[in-house]
Design a protein around this motif. Structure first.
Motif: not given
Length: 167
Positions: A116-130, A96-103
């Motif tokens: 802007n102010l941004g927020y993200y949440l990611n889930l990564d599930w590795q189900i094989g080698i690649n 997860q992360g926060l970002s802030l840009t003062n453009y």
């Protein structure tokens, strides 16, 4: 022709705390102006490995173009990111992360975009080698100033699902 040269420094003596700094100089394309301008960018980051399953990262980037500021374009701004990663299981990671840009840019006579102010949440599930299954949520809050009216914010959010299959 656009080009850039980057010089970076980091310290890798300590596996739990890793600082990094870089300087980038050159010429870059300014797409809103359809021209090339000299660029100077300073970046720094600090990564902290709390334990084998949790680490934090903070990044700050300063960007400055040599082009003068125009009524509708800002040649100088900061990008700030704060991220953390948690390894839930061996093949399952949550970030997860926060970002802030003062453009700061004027869109028209009565409206100014202030970043802007941004927020993200990611889930990564590795189900094989690649192979991975990614799912996530991203939101971005943009702030506008309108002198003749009240200021307002725009909230743009989306969910995504991505499947990557590799051999």
């Amino acid at each position: 022709h656009p080009y850039s040269v980057t010089m970076g420094f980091n310290c890798i003596n300590n596996t739990r705390f890793t600082p990094f700094a870089s300087v980038t100089a050159g010429k870059a394309i300014i797409y809103p102006l359809s021209e090339i301008s000299p660029l100077l960018s300073l970046s720094g980051s600090v990564t902290m490995n709390i334990n084998e399953k949790l680490w934090l990262n903070y990044e700050l980037t300063y960007v400055r173009y040599s082009h003068s500021q125009l009524a509708y374009w800002d040649p100088e701004y900061n990008l700030m990111n704060l991220k953390n990663y948690v390894a839930i299981l061996k093949n399952l990671t949550l970030s997860q992360g926060l970002s802030l840009t003062n453009y700061n840019v004027s869109i028209d006579i009565d409206r100014e975009y202030l970043g802007n102010l941004g927020y993200y949440l990611n889930l990564d599930w590795q189900i094989g080698i690649n192979s991975h299954i990614y799912a996530g949520y991203k939101s971005q809050y943009s702030y506008y100033s309108i002198p003749a009216h009240n200021d307002y914010e725009i909230d743009a959010s989306n969910f995504y699902l991505k499947i990557q299959l590799g051999l």
